[in-house]
Design an enzyme around this catalytic site. Structure first.
Site, short mmCIF file in Angstrom:
data_model
loop_
_atom_site.label_atom_id
_atom_site.label_comp_id
_atom_site.label_asym_id
_atom_site.label_seq_id
_atom_site.Cartn_x
_atom_site.Cartn_y
_atom_site.Cartn_z
N ARG A 99 -2.06 -5.53 1.11
CA ARG A 99 -0.75 -4.89 1.24
C ARG A 99 0.17 -5.70 2.16
O ARG A 99 0.97 -5.15 2.92
CB ARG A 99 -0.89 -3.45 1.77
CG ARG A 99 -1.82 -2.60 0.94
CD ARG A 99 -1.32 -2.40 -0.50
NE ARG A 99 -2.23 -1.57 -1.25
CZ ARG A 99 -3.23 -2.03 -2.02
NH1 ARG A 99 -3.41 -3.34 -2.14
NH2 ARG A 99 -4.02 -1.22 -2.67
N SER A 138 0.55 6.17 -1.71
CA SER A 138 -0.25 6.21 -0.48
C SER A 138 0.65 5.98 0.73
O SER A 138 1.46 5.06 0.74
CB SER A 138 -1.34 5.15 -0.52
OG SER A 138 -2.26 5.42 -1.55
N GLU A 173 1.67 2.36 5.12
CA GLU A 173 1.91 1.49 3.97
C GLU A 173 3.36 1.62 3.53
O GLU A 173 3.95 0.69 3.01
CB GLU A 173 0.95 1.87 2.84
CG GLU A 173 1.00 0.96 1.64
CD GLU A 173 -0.12 1.25 0.66
OE1 GLU A 173 0.19 1.43 -0.54
OE2 GLU A 173 -1.29 1.31 1.08
#
Length: 304
Positions: free
Chosen positions: A176, A225, A295
């Site tokens: 990520r 998420s 995130e």
């Protein structure tokens, strides 16, 4: 006339959509967010290039795709928001098992395009609720796959409107995380697939989407998420272990279906969601000793 007013007047595109004080709640998957001071949707890549060439270097820029994985505060965003949703949607075959796709293409569309040509390897993209541009920017992943595992090369554009093809080796890519040349944004990519059974690929997509629907709150506004998974663990497990499923702040709620999702129950504000994110992070840190890294990107101004 201020610098920003001058920038807005000189950079207004000839073919794209140009709006002022555009509410961003309609452009984000959480359905929250204040207005963009200026809002631009390019007609195509050439229009975007011309827009950037005319733009004042002092004008703040923020790039937005489908509006997932981002929380826009209630005070909105100063400067210009460049929105690629429903724009920059060219996708085409480039030789054997290679696809060229622009940044505004939904990831799920890329997955389907590939399997229709008997190319496999991109099925996991169907589980990413965003555009290819956003997936490239954060190395988005789903069901064990990551975007940059497919990248042959990427096309970026800088503030001056110059487009540049770059190799994956020019970027620092991790979980990520993607870091590359400063002041450049992804506008397209060439993805490398493998020849295979397209019908089997489509069945895998169908199974992945069924799994996603069974485990995630796909029918409620969310960003995907909220937190990155910590090493050797899962954010959702930690949040659930702290008894936070169903915890609410205003109209924001930790999903009862998946603890790493925060949903808008109908009347949430960005402030509700941001407060809930902080409460979840603090509770997990207190009870589990793990600091969860968001995130989701939190951007914009708080409501005055």
């Amino acid at each position: 006339m201020t610098v920003r007013e001058s920038a807005a007047r000189t950079a207004a595109p000839s073919r794209g959509t140009w709006l002022e004080h555009e509410p961003l709640a309609g452009h984000t998957s959480w359905r929250v967010g204040g207005p963009a001071e200026r809002f631009y949707q390019p007609a195509d890549l050439d229009d975007l290039v011309q827009f950037l060439r005319a733009l004042s270097p002092q004008e703040p820029l923020f790039w937005l795709g489908l509006g997932s994985n981002v929380l826009v505060r209630d005070g909105g965003i100063r400067g210009t928001v460049v929105c690629t949703k429903n724009r920059l949607r060219v996708i085409e075959a480039r030789g054997p098992a290679c696809v060229y796709a622009e940044a505004g293409i939904p990831c799920a569309h890329v997955a389907r395009f590939c399997t229709e040509r008997d190319w496999v390897g991109a099925e996991f993209l169907a589980g990413i609720p965003g555009t290819l541009g956003g997936a490239l920017a954060m190395n988005a992943g789903a069901f064990g796959g990551e975007t940059w595992s497919l990248v042959r090369r990427v096309l970026t554009v800088n503030r001056g409107g110059r487009t540049i093809w770059r190799a994956p080796e020019e970027f620092e890519v991790g979980y990520r995380h993607v870091q590359g040349p400063e002041g450049e944004w992804f506008v397209a990519a060439e993805l490398e697939l493998a020849p295979g059974d397209g019908r089997a690929g489509r069945e895998r997509i169908k199974a992945l989407l069924a799994r996603r629907s069974a485990t995630q709150p796909t029918h409620q506004p969310s960003c995907g998420s909220v937190f990155r998974n910590p090493p050797s663990d899962f954010a959702a497990r930690l949040i659930e272990a702290c008894g936070l499923k169903g915890h609410t702040v205003g109209g924001a709620q930790v999903s009862l279906k998946h603890a790493n999702f925060i949903v808008n129950s109908g009347d949430a504000t960005a402030a509700d969601i941001e407060t809930l994110i902080a409460e979840v992070r603090d509770r997990v840190a207190l009870l589990c000793g793990v600091w969860l890294e968001p995130e989701v990107r939190i951007v914009g101004e708080a409501q005055a």
